[in-house]
Design a protein around this motif. Structure first.
Motif, mmCIF file in Angstrom:
data_model
loop_
_atom_site.group_PDB
_atom_site.id
_atom_site.type_symbol
_atom_site.label_atom_id
_atom_site.label_comp_id
_atom_site.label_asym_id
_atom_site.label_seq_id
_atom_site.Cartn_x
_atom_site.Cartn_y
_atom_site.Cartn_z
ATOM 1 N N ARG A 183 0.787 -1.233 0.000
ATOM 2 C CA ARG A 183 0.000 0.000 0.000
ATOM 3 C C ARG A 183 0.821 1.285 0.000
ATOM 4 N N ALA A 184 2.098 1.230 0.333
ATOM 5 C CA ALA A 184 2.958 2.416 0.300
ATOM 6 C C ALA A 184 3.917 2.290 -0.884
ATOM 7 N N ILE A 185 3.713 3.110 -1.899
ATOM 8 C CA ILE A 185 4.480 3.017 -3.140
ATOM 9 C C ILE A 185 5.405 4.233 -3.238
ATOM 10 N N THR A 186 6.699 3.997 -3.329
ATOM 11 C CA THR A 186 7.666 5.094 -3.380
ATOM 12 C C THR A 186 7.809 5.613 -4.810
ATOM 13 N N ILE A 187 7.731 6.938 -4.955
ATOM 14 C CA ILE A 187 7.799 7.546 -6.288
ATOM 15 C C ILE A 187 8.840 8.669 -6.367
ATOM 16 N N GLY A 188 9.502 8.998 -5.246
ATOM 17 C CA GLY A 188 10.429 10.115 -5.281
ATOM 18 C C GLY A 188 9.672 11.431 -5.259
ATOM 19 N N ARG A 189 10.222 12.424 -5.895
ATOM 20 C CA ARG A 189 9.622 13.763 -5.936
ATOM 21 C C ARG A 189 9.459 14.178 -7.392
ATOM 22 N N PRO A 190 8.356 13.791 -8.058
ATOM 23 C CA PRO A 190 8.179 14.119 -9.481
ATOM 24 C C PRO A 190 8.277 15.614 -9.773
ATOM 25 N N GLN A 191 7.897 16.443 -8.797
ATOM 26 C CA GLN A 191 7.965 17.894 -8.996
ATOM 27 C C GLN A 191 9.371 18.368 -9.284
ATOM 28 N N ALA A 192 10.378 17.637 -8.775
ATOM 29 C CA ALA A 192 11.774 18.044 -8.972
ATOM 30 C C ALA A 192 12.179 17.996 -10.446
ATOM 31 N N ASP A 193 11.450 17.211 -11.234
ATOM 32 C CA ASP A 193 11.729 17.166 -12.667
ATOM 33 C C ASP A 193 11.196 18.397 -13.389
ATOM 34 N N HIS A 194 10.496 19.252 -12.654
ATOM 35 C CA HIS A 194 9.883 20.437 -13.263
ATOM 36 C C HIS A 194 10.286 21.714 -12.539
ATOM 37 N N TYR A 195 11.433 21.707 -11.872
ATOM 38 C CA TYR A 195 11.923 22.921 -11.221
ATOM 39 C C TYR A 195 12.409 23.869 -12.314
ATOM 40 N N SER A 196 11.567 24.767 -12.701
ATOM 41 C CA SER A 196 11.911 25.674 -13.794
ATOM 42 C C SER A 196 11.116 26.963 -13.649
ATOM 43 N N GLY A 197 11.243 27.842 -14.616
ATOM 44 C CA GLY A 197 10.528 29.109 -14.594
ATOM 45 C C GLY A 197 11.466 30.258 -14.911
ATOM 46 N N LEU A 198 10.891 31.379 -15.324
ATOM 47 C CA LEU A 198 11.685 32.551 -15.671
ATOM 48 C C LEU A 198 12.183 33.246 -14.408
ATOM 49 N N LEU A 199 13.463 33.560 -14.383
ATOM 50 C CA LEU A 199 14.030 34.265 -13.233
ATOM 51 C C LEU A 199 13.563 35.715 -13.227
ATOM 52 N N PRO A 200 13.144 36.237 -12.064
ATOM 53 C CA PRO A 200 12.713 37.630 -11.976
ATOM 54 C C PRO A 200 13.876 38.583 -11.690
ATOM 55 N N PHE A 201 15.086 38.094 -11.855
ATOM 56 C CA PHE A 201 16.267 38.935 -11.661
ATOM 57 C C PHE A 201 17.341 38.508 -12.655
ATOM 58 N N THR A 202 18.303 39.391 -12.861
ATOM 59 C CA THR A 202 19.421 39.086 -13.751
ATOM 60 C C THR A 202 20.572 38.522 -12.923
ATOM 61 N N PRO A 203 20.982 37.282 -13.168
ATOM 62 C CA PRO A 203 22.062 36.674 -12.369
ATOM 63 C C PRO A 203 23.355 37.482 -12.453
ATOM 64 N N ASP A 204 24.062 37.546 -11.331
ATOM 65 C CA ASP A 204 25.358 38.204 -11.281
ATOM 66 C C ASP A 204 26.206 37.501 -10.228
ATOM 67 N N GLU A 205 27.152 38.212 -9.600
ATOM 68 C CA GLU A 205 28.051 37.571 -8.651
ATOM 69 C C GLU A 205 27.424 37.361 -7.273
ATOM 70 N N ARG A 206 26.286 37.928 -7.022
ATOM 71 C CA ARG A 206 25.677 37.795 -5.705
ATOM 72 C C ARG A 206 25.246 36.353 -5.424
ATOM 73 N N THR A 207 25.372 35.957 -4.169
ATOM 74 C CA THR A 207 24.867 34.661 -3.715
ATOM 75 C C THR A 207 23.358 34.794 -3.501
ATOM 76 N N VAL A 208 22.604 33.923 -4.144
ATOM 77 C CA VAL A 208 21.139 33.982 -4.054
ATOM 78 C C VAL A 208 20.675 33.149 -2.863
#
Length: 427
Positions: A183-208
């Protein structure tokens, strides 16, 4: 004497009633334009009995479910007007509005639903679980070591999809006489395959830095929220640093129970706005959007409370710290990742910039993280969780076919059952 709290509650009640009526009117108009959903079209249903405030529980499943629907059509069953309106606006999947039990009956009669998925433990789940001859499956809305994750309510479902071995071990301590192998079926984290999206900032040297606190909780044992205890101080310190960019993502329920907690949340937002006004290049972000993905992948390091966000971040395999609750009654399960995590105490927030710099360059912390990722989510290789999710659904579809053949000559008793349903149960 009427207190300020009573006045606030009364005002909220009036606002909620007016909002509900408006939502119902708008929804009626929207559904009239769309028309009915096609009959005999859906094999999988996702049941959601909550309003807009808890839609975060559904949103994280949009992309995995949309991928699943390419093989088995999926419909969302929504019980509230406000929740349905939002789902119609943003969900990539068809939505059925089933406010009344009779509406639910109609969907069951018109569709060939073989699997029903549940993302939370709303008490009205039982109005759907009354229907047999289909699998009822709890998929939850995240993985965590919160007390919510060890409820005996798991037994109410035919199956539960869990992230990994850590979930099985956790449940094994509290669920007696439960057939985990079946009854307990392990599937991992399917959402991790879809970690994406447009960044609302321009990447630079700062630590995010992602700071994603949970809400204040409705009881001492669940008082995990850090906005009022850690948040103001740590945000103040990070905003002073020219080397860091803050992405602040508060829980949508922040301040619902504790007014002071809500005020602290507003104070943080105001401080971020002021910091950006002083230095536009800082590009600090207040993130209240529906999408969760880019925040986890773009952040170099994350600070989160004891909540599903710990494990959303853990699934990314990138550095994180967990705030230690100030309330001594807050229940902490230290048998899993929280026994070995990087804790952040309320008294340590002033030096947070230096602490995070050290963590990002700590090889020992990185190695410990890898071990826990495997324990909680299994194979984290991109695509692997999605494949396990699909395989779990395929297994249940095969089992449905097998049982349907065995019981082909049975009378399902639906007609008699429908007569028994009282409109007084409508919600």
């Amino acid at each position: 004497m009427v207190s300020r709290k009573d006045v606030r509650l009364a005002a909220k009640l009036v606002k909620d009633v007016l909002g509900s009526r408006k939502a119902q009117r708008l929804l009626t108009e929207r559904l009239a334009v769309r028309g009915p959903l096609p009959a005999h079209s859906f094999k999988i249903a996702v049941y959601f009995a909550d309003g807009p405030v808890n839609l975060y529980q559904m949103r994280q499943w949009y992309k995995p479910l949309a991928k699943l629907a390419e093989t088995w059509p999926v419909v969302l069953l929504s019980r509230t007007a406000g929740g349905t309106l939002k789902l119609l606006e943003e969900s990539p999947l068809p939505v059925a509005y089933v406010r009344k039990v009779s509406d639910l009956e109609q969907v069951v009669a018109e569709q060939d639903i073989r699997i029903v998925l549940y993302v939370n433990q709303n008490s009205r789940n039982f109005q759907m679980m009354r229907y047999g001859r289909r699998w009822h499956v709890f998929i939850n809305h995240g993985e965590s070591d919160k007390m919510y994750m060890t409820t005996n309510q798991f037994k109410a479902y035919d199956y539960s999809f869990v992230a990994g071995q850590a979930a099985v071990d956790r449940l094994g301590k509290v669920l007696w006489d439960y057939d985990f192998d079946k009854r307990a079926i392990t599937i991992g984290r399917p959402q991790a395959d879809h970690y994406s999206g447009l960044l609302p900032f321009t990447p630079d040297e700062r630590t995010v830095v992602l700071y994603a606190p949970t809400w204040e909780g409705d009881r001492a044992a669940a008082a995990y929220g850090s906005i009022a205890t850690h948040g103001v101080a740590l945000v103040t310190a990070l905003l002073r640093s020219p080397r860091h960019r803050l992405v602040y993502r508060p829980h949508p329920r922040s301040g619902v129970v504790d007014h002071e907690y809500g005020l602290a949340n507003k104070q943080i937002m105001a401080a971020i706005t002021a910091a950006n006004s002083r230095d536009a290049s800082a590009q600090h972000i207040i993130d209240t959007g529906a999408e969760l993905g880019w925040q986890l992948s773009a952040a170099d390091v994350a600070i989160v409370d004891i909540s599903a966000m710990v494990y959303d971040r853990l699934a990314s395999g990138k550095p994180l710290m967990v705030t230690r609750p100030l309330n001594p009654l807050a229940a902490i399960d230290t048998s899993g990742y929280l026994s070995d995590c990087e804790w952040l105490g309320a008294s340590d927030t002033a030096d947070i910039a230096l602490t995070l710099d050290e963590l990002v360059n700590d090889d020992g912390a990185e190695q410990r993280l890898r071990v826990w990722v495997e324990q909680y989510f299994g194979d984290p290789t991109p695509g692997a969780p999605t494949a396990r999710f699909r395989a779990a659904i395929e297994h249940l579809m095969t089992e449905w076919d097998r049982f349907a053949e065995v019981h082909a000559d049975d009378d399902d008793g639906l007609a008699e059952f429908v007569d028994d349903v009282s409109e007084t149960e409508d919600v």
